[in-house]
Design an enzyme around this catalytic site. Structure first.
Site, PDB file in Angstrom:
ATOM      1  N   TYR A  47       0.907  -1.338   0.240  1.00 49.43           N
ATOM      2  CA  TYR A  47       0.027  -0.131   0.059  1.00 49.43           C
ATOM      3  C   TYR A  47       0.801   1.126   0.159  1.00 49.43           C
ATOM      4  CZ  TYR A  47      -3.929   3.002   1.277  1.00 49.43           C
ATOM      5  OH  TYR A  47      -5.004   3.817   1.258  1.00 49.43           O
TER       6      TYR A  47
ATOM      7  N   ASP B  33      13.558 -12.871   2.218  1.00 47.41           N
ATOM      8  CA  ASP B  33      14.902 -12.296   1.613  1.00 47.41           C
ATOM      9  C   ASP B  33      16.129 -12.312   2.470  1.00 47.41           C
ATOM     10  OD1 ASP B  33      13.816 -12.416  -0.937  1.00 47.41           O
ATOM     11  OD2 ASP B  33      13.533 -10.123  -0.837  1.00 47.41           O
TER      12      ASP B  33
ATOM     13  N   ARG C  40      15.913 -10.004  -4.298  1.00 47.99           N
ATOM     14  CA  ARG C  40      15.880  -8.613  -5.095  1.00 47.99           C
ATOM     15  C   ARG C  40      16.982  -7.730  -4.922  1.00 47.99           C
ATOM     16  NH1 ARG C  40      11.077  -4.972  -4.062  1.00 47.99           N
ATOM     17  NH2 ARG C  40      12.247  -4.688  -2.189  1.00 47.99           N
TER      18      ARG C  40
ATOM     19  N   ASN D 275      29.071 -34.781 -14.935  1.00 44.11           N
ATOM     20  CA  ASN D 275      28.156 -34.861 -16.263  1.00 44.11           C
ATOM     21  C   ASN D 275      26.912 -33.896 -15.870  1.00 44.11           C
ATOM     22  OD1 ASN D 275      26.691 -36.093 -14.282  1.00 44.11           O
ATOM     23  ND2 ASN D 275      25.827 -37.741 -15.629  1.00 44.11           N
TER      24      ASN D 275
ATOM     25  N   ARG E 164      19.181 -25.317 -19.371  1.00 49.05           N
ATOM     26  CA  ARG E 164      18.064 -25.255 -18.939  1.00 49.05           C
ATOM     27  C   ARG E 164      17.819 -24.247 -17.691  1.00 49.05           C
ATOM     28  NH1 ARG E 164      17.924 -27.923 -22.757  1.00 49.05           N
ATOM     29  NH2 ARG E 164      16.601 -29.815 -23.260  1.00 49.05           N
TER      30      ARG E 164
ATOM     31  N   ARG F 242       7.900 -18.550  -1.178  1.00 46.35           N
ATOM     32  CA  ARG F 242       7.085 -18.028  -0.233  1.00 46.35           C
ATOM     33  C   ARG F 242       5.936 -18.980   0.442  1.00 46.35           C
ATOM     34  NH1 ARG F 242       5.152 -12.169  -2.422  1.00 46.35           N
ATOM     35  NH2 ARG F 242       7.430 -11.257  -2.576  1.00 46.35           N
TER      36      ARG F 242
END
EC number: 2.7.1.11
Length: 337
Positions: A73, A127, A171, A215, A245, A254
């Site tokens: 908010y 985090d 982040r 490998n 990949r 979370r």
């Protein structure tokens, strides 16, 4: 202080419900009334405030997420939003607030304290990027979830002889990538706190396949560096020829039932937050250092920046002096599976 409120704000984290439960039960034991605020500061402004008792927090300790819901908010950063929230607190006879969340939530708590409503912060974010505490609520669960996923990715990676880039949340701080990478035996860990040379990363991949008899290759990447797809593109442009990949663990980190550790530290910090409010203290953040409860100025906890940095030799220098020192380079290469 006879009546307090509790809210969760920002990104959810496993263990938030355990903290809410502790706040409610501790407050009741001290003869205080507790109100819950749905949807964080948005709910405060909207008056989405209701009584909480022991029944409402029963069986919540094992549940992930937050039953009080959460929301970002940004309007609460403005004076108009703050005054609207305070008006609702006064309307409900609330004298103090426990805020569970990250740095943005802490800034809101500080504004409340400045307006005469004592607020105490509890660090709730996967985090682990809040200073003033060794661990934030949800971090341990997120790391365990990441390790479980990386272990499974290693199975398929080794079956097909592939390189996997595993992107995890983080982040501004690479704590999840760092700890999950070490615990899973990742071959390389890329975090915001350390600059990397893409050509050295490619060289390490090549060395593993051609000279070390491996490998498969696992790279754990914090999202604050760049996306996994962008990193994979850089690897290819730098000459990586492995079968590559990318997996983004994303919001799965979370979720889930909190670990025993997250439940315990959430309970400790929730109870201590109530003790501080009972003493009329606001503008503080609760934390855990060396397995002991501590408190520190809430604004400093939100603004102290990165929790660790890396030297040229690969040593982790933790800016919070109470955290352990780890040898990043040695663990990364000599212990890599």
């Amino acid at each position: 202080m006879k009546r307090i409120a509790v809210l969760t704000s920002g990104g959810d984290a496993p263990g938030m419900n355990a903290a809410i439960r502790a706040v409610v039960r501790k407050a009741i034991s001290e003869g205080m009334e507790v109100y819950g605020i749905n949807r964080g500061y948005a709910g405060m402004v909207d008056g989405d405030i209701f009584p909480l008792g022991s029944k409402e927090v029963g069986d919540k300790i094992s549940r992930g997420g937050t039953f009080l819901y959460s929301a970002r908010y940004p309007e609460f950063a403005q004076l108009e939003g703050q005054l609207a929230g305070i008006e609702q607190l006064k309307k409900h006879g609330i004298e103090g607030v426990v805020v569970i969340g990250g740095d943005g939530s802490y800034h809101g708590a500080m504004r409340l304290t400045e307006h005469g409503f004592p607020a105490v912060g509890i660090p709730g974010t996967i985090d682990n990027d809040i200073a003033g505490t060794d661990y934030t609520i949800g971090f341990d669960t997120a790391v365990n979830t990441a390790v479980e996923a990386i272990d499974k990715l290693r199975d398929t990676s080794s079956s097909h002889g592939r390189t996997f880039v595993v992107e995890v949340m983080g982040r501004n701080a690479g704590d999840i990538a760092l700890w999950a990478g070490i615990a899973s035996g990742a071959d390389q860990i890329i975090v915001p706190e350390e600059e990397f040379d893409i050509h050295k990363v490619v060289s390490t991949i090549k060395d593993d396949f051609e000279n070390r008899g491996k490998n498969h290759h696992i790279i754990v990447l914090a999202e604050g560096v760049m996306s996994g797809e962008a990193f994979a593109q850089q690897l290819k442009e730098a000459g990586d020829e492995s079968d590559l990949r990318v997996t983004n663990l994303g919001h799965i980190l979370r979720g889930g039932s909190p670990t025993a550790r997250d439940r315990v530290i959430a309970s400790w910090m929730g109870a201590h937050a109530v003790e501080l409010l009972k003493e009329g203290k606001g503008g503080l953040a609760v934390g855990i250092r060396n397995e002991e409860l501590v408190e520190s100025p809430i604004l400093g906890s939100a603004e102290d920046g990165a929790l660790f940095s890396l030297t040229d030799e690969g040593n982790i220098v933790v800016n919070n002096p109470h955290k352990a020192r780890l040898d990043y380079a040695a663990l990364n290469r000599s212990l890599a599976q």
